[in-house]
Scaffold this motif. Structure first.
Motif, PDB file in Angstrom:
ATOM      1  N   GLY A 158       6.746 -14.505   7.989  1.00 19.31           N
ATOM      2  CA  GLY A 158       7.185 -15.747   8.606  1.00 19.31           C
ATOM      3  C   GLY A 158       6.088 -16.397   9.429  1.00 19.31           C
ATOM      4  O   GLY A 158       5.936 -17.621   9.413  1.00 19.31           O
ATOM      5  N   GLN A 159       5.327 -15.583  10.148  1.00 16.50           N
ATOM      6  CA  GLN A 159       4.222 -16.145  10.933  1.00 16.50           C
ATOM      7  C   GLN A 159       3.131 -16.721  10.038  1.00 16.50           C
ATOM      8  O   GLN A 159       2.535 -17.747  10.356  1.00 16.50           O
ATOM      9  CB  GLN A 159       3.629 -15.062  11.830  1.00 16.50           C
ATOM     10  CG  GLN A 159       4.566 -14.553  12.914  1.00 16.50           C
ATOM     11  CD  GLN A 159       3.931 -13.478  13.757  1.00 16.50           C
ATOM     12  OE1 GLN A 159       2.903 -13.678  14.400  1.00 16.50           O
ATOM     13  NE2 GLN A 159       4.533 -12.296  13.743  1.00 16.50           N
ATOM     14  N   LEU A 160       2.877 -16.044   8.911  1.00 17.15           N
ATOM     15  CA  LEU A 160       1.822 -16.507   8.005  1.00 17.15           C
ATOM     16  C   LEU A 160       2.313 -17.548   7.003  1.00 17.15           C
ATOM     17  O   LEU A 160       1.508 -18.126   6.267  1.00 17.15           O
ATOM     18  CB  LEU A 160       1.241 -15.314   7.243  1.00 17.15           C
ATOM     19  CG  LEU A 160       0.551 -14.245   8.091  1.00 17.15           C
ATOM     20  CD1 LEU A 160       0.072 -13.101   7.216  1.00 17.15           C
ATOM     21  CD2 LEU A 160      -0.623 -14.837   8.869  1.00 17.15           C
ATOM     22  N   LYS A 161       3.624 -17.727   6.917  1.00 16.98           N
ATOM     23  CA  LYS A 161       4.233 -18.685   5.981  1.00 16.98           C
ATOM     24  C   LYS A 161       3.912 -18.317   4.536  1.00 16.98           C
ATOM     25  O   LYS A 161       3.459 -19.144   3.731  1.00 16.98           O
ATOM     26  CB  LYS A 161       3.772 -20.114   6.286  1.00 16.98           C
ATOM     27  CG  LYS A 161       4.171 -20.582   7.680  1.00 16.98           C
ATOM     28  CD  LYS A 161       3.680 -22.001   7.950  1.00 16.98           C
ATOM     29  CE  LYS A 161       4.062 -22.439   9.363  1.00 16.98           C
ATOM     30  NZ  LYS A 161       3.600 -23.805   9.678  1.00 16.98           N
ATOM     31  N   VAL A 162       4.125 -17.036   4.207  1.00 11.80           N
ATOM     32  CA  VAL A 162       3.963 -16.547   2.840  1.00 11.80           C
ATOM     33  C   VAL A 162       5.253 -15.847   2.425  1.00 11.80           C
ATOM     34  O   VAL A 162       6.053 -15.432   3.263  1.00 11.80           O
ATOM     35  CB  VAL A 162       2.766 -15.577   2.718  1.00 11.80           C
ATOM     36  CG1 VAL A 162       1.467 -16.280   3.084  1.00 11.80           C
ATOM     37  CG2 VAL A 162       2.965 -14.336   3.583  1.00 11.80           C
ATOM     38  N   GLY A 163       5.454 -15.717   1.126  1.00 17.68           N
ATOM     39  CA  GLY A 163       6.625 -15.034   0.614  1.00 17.68           C
ATOM     40  C   GLY A 163       6.309 -13.586   0.272  1.00 17.68           C
ATOM     41  O   GLY A 163       5.171 -13.124   0.397  1.00 17.68           O
ATOM     42  N   TRP A 164       7.321 -12.866  -0.178  1.00 12.16           N
ATOM     43  CA  TRP A 164       7.136 -11.476  -0.566  1.00 12.16           C
ATOM     44  C   TRP A 164       7.912 -11.207  -1.850  1.00 12.16           C
ATOM     45  O   TRP A 164       8.860 -11.913  -2.203  1.00 12.16           O
ATOM     46  CB  TRP A 164       7.623 -10.534   0.535  1.00 12.16           C
ATOM     47  CG  TRP A 164       9.082 -10.646   0.834  1.00 12.16           C
ATOM     48  CD1 TRP A 164      10.136 -10.138   0.112  1.00 12.16           C
ATOM     49  CD2 TRP A 164       9.683 -11.377   1.919  1.00 12.16           C
ATOM     50  NE1 TRP A 164      11.336 -10.479   0.682  1.00 12.16           N
ATOM     51  CE2 TRP A 164      11.086 -11.222   1.797  1.00 12.16           C
ATOM     52  CE3 TRP A 164       9.158 -12.110   3.000  1.00 12.16           C
ATOM     53  CZ2 TRP A 164      11.966 -11.804   2.697  1.00 12.16           C
ATOM     54  CZ3 TRP A 164      10.047 -12.674   3.892  1.00 12.16           C
ATOM     55  CH2 TRP A 164      11.429 -12.515   3.737  1.00 12.16           C
ATOM     56  N   HIS A 165       7.494 -10.178  -2.545  1.00 14.33           N
ATOM     57  CA  HIS A 165       8.190  -9.737  -3.756  1.00 14.33           C
ATOM     58  C   HIS A 165       7.998  -8.239  -3.901  1.00 14.33           C
ATOM     59  O   HIS A 165       6.876  -7.734  -3.767  1.00 14.33           O
ATOM     60  CB  HIS A 165       7.643 -10.440  -5.001  1.00 14.33           C
ATOM     61  CG  HIS A 165       8.227  -9.903  -6.287  1.00 14.33           C
ATOM     62  ND1 HIS A 165       9.504 -10.203  -6.709  1.00 14.33           N
ATOM     63  CD2 HIS A 165       7.706  -9.064  -7.228  1.00 14.33           C
ATOM     64  CE1 HIS A 165       9.741  -9.587  -7.849  1.00 14.33           C
ATOM     65  NE2 HIS A 165       8.674  -8.879  -8.192  1.00 14.33           N
ATOM     66  N   PHE A 166       9.101  -7.511  -4.166  1.00 14.31           N
ATOM     67  CA  PHE A 166       9.041  -6.072  -4.365  1.00 14.31           C
ATOM     68  C   PHE A 166       9.343  -5.756  -5.823  1.00 14.31           C
ATOM     69  O   PHE A 166      10.342  -6.249  -6.378  1.00 14.31           O
ATOM     70  CB  PHE A 166      10.042  -5.353  -3.456  1.00 14.31           C
ATOM     71  CG  PHE A 166       9.667  -5.410  -2.003  1.00 14.31           C
ATOM     72  CD1 PHE A 166       8.695  -4.579  -1.489  1.00 14.31           C
ATOM     73  CD2 PHE A 166      10.273  -6.328  -1.155  1.00 14.31           C
ATOM     74  CE1 PHE A 166       8.343  -4.636  -0.148  1.00 14.31           C
ATOM     75  CE2 PHE A 166       9.927  -6.397   0.181  1.00 14.31           C
ATOM     76  CZ  PHE A 166       8.959  -5.547   0.688  1.00 14.31           C
ATOM     77  N   CYS A 167       8.492  -4.950  -6.432  1.00 14.36           N
ATOM     78  CA  CYS A 167       8.678  -4.576  -7.829  1.00 14.36           C
ATOM     79  C   CYS A 167       9.867  -3.634  -7.970  1.00 14.36           C
ATOM     80  O   CYS A 167      10.311  -3.013  -7.013  1.00 14.36           O
ATOM     81  CB  CYS A 167       7.420  -3.912  -8.376  1.00 14.36           C
ATOM     82  SG  CYS A 167       5.917  -4.906  -8.215  1.00 14.36           S
ATOM     83  N   ARG A 168      10.345  -3.510  -9.186  1.00 13.07           N
ATOM     84  CA  ARG A 168      11.436  -2.582  -9.454  1.00 13.07           C
ATOM     85  C   ARG A 168      10.949  -1.144  -9.289  1.00 13.07           C
ATOM     86  O   ARG A 168       9.753  -0.874  -9.386  1.00 13.07           O
ATOM     87  CB  ARG A 168      11.971  -2.795 -10.868  1.00 13.07           C
ATOM     88  CG  ARG A 168      12.647  -4.140 -11.078  1.00 13.07           C
ATOM     89  CD  ARG A 168      13.108  -4.275 -12.520  1.00 13.07           C
ATOM     90  NE  ARG A 168      11.969  -4.204 -13.442  1.00 13.07           N
ATOM     91  CZ  ARG A 168      12.088  -4.221 -14.764  1.00 13.07           C
ATOM     92  NH1 ARG A 168      13.290  -4.294 -15.308  1.00 13.07           N
ATOM     93  NH2 ARG A 168      11.022  -4.172 -15.530  1.00 13.07           N
ATOM     94  N   PRO A 169      11.862  -0.207  -9.056  1.00 12.25           N
ATOM     95  CA  PRO A 169      11.438   1.193  -8.918  1.00 12.25           C
ATOM     96  C   PRO A 169      10.771   1.701 -10.199  1.00 12.25           C
ATOM     97  O   PRO A 169      11.143   1.323 -11.304  1.00 12.25           O
ATOM     98  CB  PRO A 169      12.758   1.936  -8.651  1.00 12.25           C
ATOM     99  CG  PRO A 169      13.695   0.899  -8.133  1.00 12.25           C
ATOM    100  CD  PRO A 169      13.305  -0.378  -8.811  1.00 12.25           C
ATOM    101  N   ARG A 170       9.757   2.549 -10.010  1.00  9.08           N
ATOM    102  CA  ARG A 170       9.035   3.181 -11.127  1.00  9.08           C
ATOM    103  C   ARG A 170       8.521   2.136 -12.106  1.00  9.08           C
ATOM    104  O   ARG A 170       8.693   2.242 -13.320  1.00  9.08           O
ATOM    105  CB  ARG A 170       9.953   4.182 -11.842  1.00  9.08           C
ATOM    106  CG  ARG A 170      10.438   5.304 -10.944  1.00  9.08           C
ATOM    107  CD  ARG A 170      11.381   6.235 -11.661  1.00  9.08           C
ATOM    108  NE  ARG A 170      12.588   5.545 -12.079  1.00  9.08           N
ATOM    109  CZ  ARG A 170      13.643   5.330 -11.303  1.00  9.08           C
ATOM    110  NH1 ARG A 170      13.640   5.762 -10.051  1.00  9.08           N
ATOM    111  NH2 ARG A 170      14.689   4.704 -11.757  1.00  9.08           N
ATOM    112  N   ASP A 171       7.892   1.101 -11.562  1.00 12.79           N
ATOM    113  CA  ASP A 171       7.385   0.007 -12.399  1.00 12.79           C
ATOM    114  C   ASP A 171       5.968  -0.355 -11.975  1.00 12.79           C
ATOM    115  O   ASP A 171       5.721  -1.459 -11.480  1.00 12.79           O
ATOM    116  CB  ASP A 171       8.319  -1.205 -12.285  1.00 12.79           C
ATOM    117  CG  ASP A 171       7.962  -2.298 -13.285  1.00 12.79           C
ATOM    118  OD1 ASP A 171       7.237  -1.983 -14.255  1.00 12.79           O
ATOM    119  OD2 ASP A 171       8.381  -3.448 -13.101  1.00 12.79           O
TER     120      ASP A 171
END
Length: 403
Positions: free
Chosen positions: A214-227
């Protein structure tokens, strides 16, 4: 007893009979085999092969039930499958069941396909944690297991790394911050696997990572397990670090490790990348134009807590004791621990309680010189202040209160 003919002998019999014109009777005489064996070998179009009838398996009565269980949950562990088969009479071993599950489990899993991905400039930055095979010297004759937070931009393939000494949230966030500042810009999305410390639950980040993004104004994404294939860009860079950076290097301490790591990334970013057919440092210049600019001040990733200065004026962090100002005994201070410093200030007045360089060696007592002098002065009975003025009241006051 039926005679057996080897593959080479079978080929030789056919060659001598069809090419050399040798009769079956003569071949039998030469080889010592009976005529029927020679005749069968000559007439066969395939080499002889030993086979026997398959014996019934102990699993045969339970195969339908196993398939039903896998149809409900294809990832069910073999131990659990065996437990569910026991009420049906199964008492076999683990090996035979695991061998059968290994054979048929792929039939119940969805077939996966892969694709070649092309990233836009400034779109993503992939992160991972690499564990070096050797411990890092941290001084005072001690070695400690270190971890490297590795970042790699998807478009330019430019990479950066930060040495940390734990996988706790604060250290991982400090590693993210340092990598982004080394790369020089902010991508649209930070891509992580489900690493403990940054991943909360079910694809959601921890509160600390969400606050940083939020401070950096960037998004995030988490990969699926074991991927791991989903972040193959950083995985390949990490594999290259394992085989090219660490072997043959000697480190004096954690600072020397980080300096050598920065120099290695500068060299790697300037090499010709085989996949993109360009140098990452050249494409990084184009990518920075599409990336967000870094804020003037880096976001705060320090550990913070409030404590009261005890009569033994020390604060403990990571098994080390850091001295506090003895004149603040009994007062509350806020302690802040960064990746390089331990700082404490009094809550009521803002007085500096301590400022120490953070020690990565364990089980040490770090005492500042002025704190040691203050402790000695207090032990000698000299507080350095004027003696307190005690009010003396007349006894007549107490007589009036009693009356």
């Amino acid at each position: 007893m039926k005679e057996l003919v080897g593959v080479e002998q079978w080929a030789q019999l056919r060659r001598e009979h069809f090419v050399g014109g040798v009769s079956i009777k003569e071949l039998a005489r030469r080889t010592g085999l009976c005529r029927n064996t020679v005749r069968a070998a000559v007439r066969s179009d395939t080499p002889p092969k030993y086979s026997r009838a398959a014996r019934p398996s102990k699993l045969d009565p339970f195969k339908d039930e196993i398939k039903r269980l896998l149809d409900e949950d294809a990832s069910m562990p073999g131990v659990r499958v065996g437990e569910l088969l026991e009420p049906h009479g199964w008492d076999g071993g683990k090996t035979i069941l695991d061998d059968y599950l290994r054979e048929i489990r792929p039939l119940f899993l969805a077939a996966r396909t892969t694709q070649r991905t092309i990233y836009r400039p400034g779109e993503i930055c992939q992160f991972d944690v690499w564990t070096p095979s050797r411990e890092v010297p941290v001084g005072h004759g001690q070695m400690r297991q270190g971890y490297v937070v590795i970042a790699c931009l998807g478009y330019s393939r430019a990479g950066a790394g930060a040495l940390v000494f734990s996988k706790e949230t604060e250290d991982l966030l400090a590693g993210i911050r340092r990598c982004l500042w080394q790369l020089g810009g902010l991508p649209d999305t930070l891509v992580w696997d489900r690493q403990a410390g940054v991943h909360g639950h079910d694809g959601r980040p921890t509160e600390e990572l969400a606050a940083l993004c939020g401070q950096l104004k960037v998004g995030w994404h988490f990969c699926r397990p074991r991927d791991p294939q989903a972040k193959g860009v950083v995985e390949r860079l990490q594999g290259y670090a394992e085989t090219n950076f660490e072997p043959g290097r000697v480190f004096a301490n954690e600072v020397d490790f980080q300096d050598q790591l920065d120099a290695w990334f500068a060299k790697v970013n300037a090499r010709l990348h085989r996949t993109i057919r360009a140098r990452p440092v050249d494409r990084l210049a184009d990518e920075l134009e599409a990336m967000g600019s870094l804020p003037d001040r880096p976001p705060d990733t320090d550990r913070r807590w409030v404590t009261r200065v005890t009569p033994d004026p020390y604060v403990r962090f990571d098994s080390c004791d850091y001295s506090l100002d003895p004149d603040l005994v009994g007062r509350r201070v806020e302690v802040r621990v960064s990746d390089r410093e331990v700082l404490a200030v009094a809550l009521d007045t803002g007085e500096l309680a301590c400022r120490h360089a953070r020690s990565f060696a364990k089980h040490r007592a770090i005492t500042a010189l002025d704190h040691a002098r203050a402790l000695k002065r207090r032990r000698d009975g000299d507080s350095g202040d004027e003696p307190p003025v005690v009010q003396t009241r007349s006894l007549a006051v107490y007589d009036q209160l009693i009356a």
